[in-house]
Design a protein around this motif. Structure first.
Motif, PDB file in Angstrom:
ATOM      1  N   ALA A 151      25.380  24.878  -6.687  1.00  0.00           N
ATOM      2  CA  ALA A 151      25.925  23.511  -6.785  1.00  0.00           C
ATOM      3  C   ALA A 151      26.107  23.135  -8.248  1.00  0.00           C
ATOM      4  N   GLU A 152      27.315  22.664  -8.572  1.00  0.00           N
ATOM      5  CA  GLU A 152      27.582  22.254  -9.958  1.00  0.00           C
ATOM      6  C   GLU A 152      27.287  20.781 -10.170  1.00  0.00           C
ATOM      7  N   ALA A 153      27.521  19.996  -9.129  1.00  0.00           N
ATOM      8  CA  ALA A 153      27.308  18.550  -9.240  1.00  0.00           C
ATOM      9  C   ALA A 153      26.838  18.001  -7.905  1.00  0.00           C
ATOM     10  N   ILE A 154      25.942  17.029  -7.987  1.00  0.00           N
ATOM     11  CA  ILE A 154      25.422  16.388  -6.774  1.00  0.00           C
ATOM     12  C   ILE A 154      25.383  14.883  -7.011  1.00  0.00           C
ATOM     13  N   VAL A 155      25.878  14.125  -6.042  1.00  0.00           N
ATOM     14  CA  VAL A 155      25.730  12.669  -6.071  1.00  0.00           C
ATOM     15  C   VAL A 155      24.671  12.300  -5.030  1.00  0.00           C
ATOM     16  N   VAL A 156      23.686  11.524  -5.454  1.00  0.00           N
ATOM     17  CA  VAL A 156      22.589  11.104  -4.568  1.00  0.00           C
ATOM     18  C   VAL A 156      22.665   9.596  -4.397  1.00  0.00           C
ATOM     19  N   SER A 157      22.694   9.119  -3.150  1.00  0.00           N
ATOM     20  CA  SER A 157      22.633   7.666  -2.969  1.00  0.00           C
ATOM     21  C   SER A 157      21.242   7.279  -2.487  1.00  0.00           C
ATOM     22  N   ASP A 158      20.641   6.381  -3.232  1.00  0.00           N
ATOM     23  CA  ASP A 158      19.331   5.827  -2.884  1.00  0.00           C
ATOM     24  C   ASP A 158      19.597   4.757  -1.829  1.00  0.00           C
ATOM     25  N   SER A 159      19.230   5.064  -0.589  1.00  0.00           N
ATOM     26  CA  SER A 159      19.735   4.276   0.539  1.00  0.00           C
ATOM     27  C   SER A 159      18.644   3.583   1.347  1.00  0.00           C
ATOM     28  N   HIS A 160      17.553   3.246   0.692  1.00  0.00           N
ATOM     29  CA  HIS A 160      16.492   2.512   1.395  1.00  0.00           C
ATOM     30  C   HIS A 160      16.158   1.205   0.668  1.00  0.00           C
ATOM     31  N   GLY A 161      15.879   0.186   1.447  1.00  0.00           N
ATOM     32  CA  GLY A 161      15.301  -1.057   0.909  1.00  0.00           C
ATOM     33  C   GLY A 161      16.111  -1.660  -0.219  1.00  0.00           C
ATOM     34  N   THR A 162      15.546  -1.657  -1.415  1.00  0.00           N
ATOM     35  CA  THR A 162      16.243  -2.217  -2.577  1.00  0.00           C
ATOM     36  C   THR A 162      17.316  -1.275  -3.112  1.00  0.00           C
ATOM     37  N   GLY A 163      17.334  -0.038  -2.615  1.00  0.00           N
ATOM     38  CA  GLY A 163      18.244   0.966  -3.183  1.00  0.00           C
ATOM     39  C   GLY A 163      17.805   1.426  -4.562  1.00  0.00           C
ATOM     40  N   GLN A 164      16.531   1.171  -4.879  1.00  0.00           N
ATOM     41  CA  GLN A 164      15.999   1.556  -6.193  1.00  0.00           C
ATOM     42  C   GLN A 164      14.600   2.154  -6.037  1.00  0.00           C
ATOM     43  N   ASN A 165      14.542   3.173  -5.159  1.00  0.00           N
ATOM     44  CA  ASN A 165      13.263   3.834  -4.900  1.00  0.00           C
ATOM     45  C   ASN A 165      13.126   5.133  -5.683  1.00  0.00           C
ATOM     46  N   ILE A 166      14.203   5.890  -5.716  1.00  0.00           N
ATOM     47  CA  ILE A 166      14.190   7.186  -6.397  1.00  0.00           C
ATOM     48  C   ILE A 166      14.015   6.959  -7.896  1.00  0.00           C
ATOM     49  N   ARG A 167      13.158   7.768  -8.514  1.00  0.00           N
ATOM     50  CA  ARG A 167      12.897   7.591  -9.953  1.00  0.00           C
ATOM     51  C   ARG A 167      14.066   8.163 -10.754  1.00  0.00           C
ATOM     52  N   ALA A 168      14.906   7.245 -11.234  1.00  0.00           N
ATOM     53  CA  ALA A 168      16.161   7.629 -11.895  1.00  0.00           C
ATOM     54  C   ALA A 168      15.910   8.512 -13.109  1.00  0.00           C
ATOM     55  N   PHE A 213       0.809  -1.215   0.000  1.00  0.00           N
ATOM     56  CA  PHE A 213       0.000   0.000   0.000  1.00  0.00           C
ATOM     57  C   PHE A 213       0.849   1.276   0.000  1.00  0.00           C
ATOM     58  N   GLU A 214       0.603   2.102  -0.993  1.00  0.00           N
ATOM     59  CA  GLU A 214       1.224   3.432  -1.128  1.00  0.00           C
ATOM     60  C   GLU A 214       2.741   3.424  -1.305  1.00  0.00           C
ATOM     61  N   PHE A 215       3.339   2.269  -1.614  1.00  0.00           N
ATOM     62  CA  PHE A 215       4.792   2.309  -1.851  1.00  0.00           C
ATOM     63  C   PHE A 215       5.130   3.196  -3.046  1.00  0.00           C
ATOM     64  N   GLU A 216       4.339   3.077  -4.119  1.00  0.00           N
ATOM     65  CA  GLU A 216       4.632   3.886  -5.317  1.00  0.00           C
ATOM     66  C   GLU A 216       4.521   5.384  -4.986  1.00  0.00           C
ATOM     67  N   SER A 217       3.551   5.728  -4.135  1.00  0.00           N
ATOM     68  CA  SER A 217       3.432   7.129  -3.699  1.00  0.00           C
ATOM     69  C   SER A 217       4.651   7.531  -2.880  1.00  0.00           C
ATOM     70  N   ALA A 218       5.060   6.640  -1.969  1.00  0.00           N
ATOM     71  CA  ALA A 218       6.213   6.956  -1.113  1.00  0.00           C
ATOM     72  C   ALA A 218       7.466   7.193  -1.962  1.00  0.00           C
ATOM     73  N   ARG A 219       7.632   6.394  -3.011  1.00  0.00           N
ATOM     74  CA  ARG A 219       8.763   6.605  -3.947  1.00  0.00           C
ATOM     75  C   ARG A 219       8.694   7.994  -4.551  1.00  0.00           C
ATOM     76  N   ASP A 220       7.470   8.364  -4.956  1.00  0.00           N
ATOM     77  CA  ASP A 220       7.301   9.685  -5.568  1.00  0.00           C
ATOM     78  C   ASP A 220       7.631  10.795  -4.573  1.00  0.00           C
ATOM     79  N   TRP A 221       7.187  10.637  -3.322  1.00  0.00           N
ATOM     80  CA  TRP A 221       7.464  11.668  -2.302  1.00  0.00           C
ATOM     81  C   TRP A 221       8.963  11.765  -2.042  1.00  0.00           C
ATOM     82  N   MET A 222       9.613  10.595  -1.961  1.00  0.00           N
ATOM     83  CA  MET A 222      11.073  10.575  -1.739  1.00  0.00           C
ATOM     84  C   MET A 222      11.790  11.248  -2.911  1.00  0.00           C
ATOM     85  N   THR A 223      11.356  10.907  -4.121  1.00  0.00           N
ATOM     86  CA  THR A 223      11.956  11.499  -5.317  1.00  0.00           C
ATOM     87  C   THR A 223      11.749  13.012  -5.316  1.00  0.00           C
TER      88      THR A 223
END
Ligand SMILES: [Zn+2]
Length: 274
Positions: free
Chosen positions: A51-68, A26-36
């Motif tokens: 800022a010229e460059a930023i490195v973002v580490s997706d650091s929850h669960g599968t490590g694949q939550n943020i919409r790349a 329930f609402e995982f897809e929404s949570a991904r969107d909020w995190m993104t």
């Protein structure tokens, strides 16, 4: 200016339940969107301030939550596990002016805080570095500190913010929600959460050069209070892992890289036996 962001999901404004943490529930897809959205707002604010460059580490669960596919062209994303530096992978690449911890939550032995845990709620009860109880924010800050990078800010619930400022000193923060229990919180409207986050990032960037890295000098001792005595018994079979009491193990490494690798090993085998 070059910044590093480590992003978790439990401290994101409207995230309050375990279902929201796991793909397919329930609402995982929404949570991904909020995190993104939170990561994008932080990046955008930093970009406006140079800022010229930023490195973002997706650091929850599968490590694949943020919409790349939504990341802007100045952002590089660290995805999936295992990786030796865990929630801070990428901090070893190049020079950073500071790190921001976004969506972080309180530690496993804190009685307060929404979705509080340290690394693995089913596995670890409490983690200590050189005798000090640390939430994930402390572990991440110590890894950043190894590379001379200060944590400038934490965004999460009020309890995570209080923990981080108590441990890391005068850093910027954004309180994205007010915890009212382990599975509940008082959540501001999205626009207000975003306003707080952007204000926090602006404050954080203003502190560049003023915040000292959270560095552990010399060998680092890690103590973990596990959730079951059987886990402690199994791990103590390994030469180099000491058992302190029924539930607690101790491990020493030359530095935070060794500690991080050990933590990644433990959380990886934990996933493998699930
Ligand atoms: Zn998480």
């Amino acid at each position: 200016m070059r910044l590093y962001i480590s992003a978790d999901i439990e401290g994101i404004a409207a995230v309050v339940s375990r279902d929201q943490l796991a793909p397919g529930k329930f609402e995982f897809e929404s949570a991904r969107d909020w995190m993104t959205a939170a990561v994008l707002a932080a990046c955008d604010t930093a970009r406006e301030l140079g800022a010229e460059a930023i490195v973002v580490s997706d650091s929850h669960g599968t490590g694949q939550n943020i919409r790349a596919e939504l990341m802007p062209d100045y952002v590089e994303l660290v995805r999936s596990w295992p990786r030796p530096l865990g929630m801070m992978q990428g901090i070893e690449v190049g020079r950073y002016d500071g790190a921001l911890l976004i969506g972080y939550h309180a530690g496993g032995s804190n009685p307060a805080g929404t979705l509080s845990h340290t690394m693995s709620g089913e596995f670890f009860h409490e983690v200590r570095l050189n005798g000090v109880v640390v939430p994930e924010a402390g572990i991440s800050a110590a890894i950043a500190g190894h590379f001379g990078v200060p944590v400038l800010m934490l965004a999460g619930d009020d309890v995570a913010v209080a923990e981080a400022t108590a441990l890391l000193g005068d850093i910027a923060s954004a309180t994205l929600k007010t915890s009212t229990g382990w599975l509940s919180a008082m959540v501001p409207p999205p626009q207000e959460a975003e306003r707080r986050l952007r204000a926090g990032v602006r404050d954080a960037i203003g502190r560049i050069g003023q915040v000292a890295p959270y560095a552990m000098s010399g060998p680092v001792t890690l103590e973990i209070r596990l959730r079951t005595r059987l886990m402690a018994e199994w791990l103590a079979l390994v030469n180099g892992i000491e058992r302190l009491d029924a539930y607690t193990i101790r491990y020493r490494a030359d530095d935070m890289i060794g500690i991080s690798r050990f933590l990644m090993f433990l959380t990886s085998i934990r996933k493998a036996i699930e």
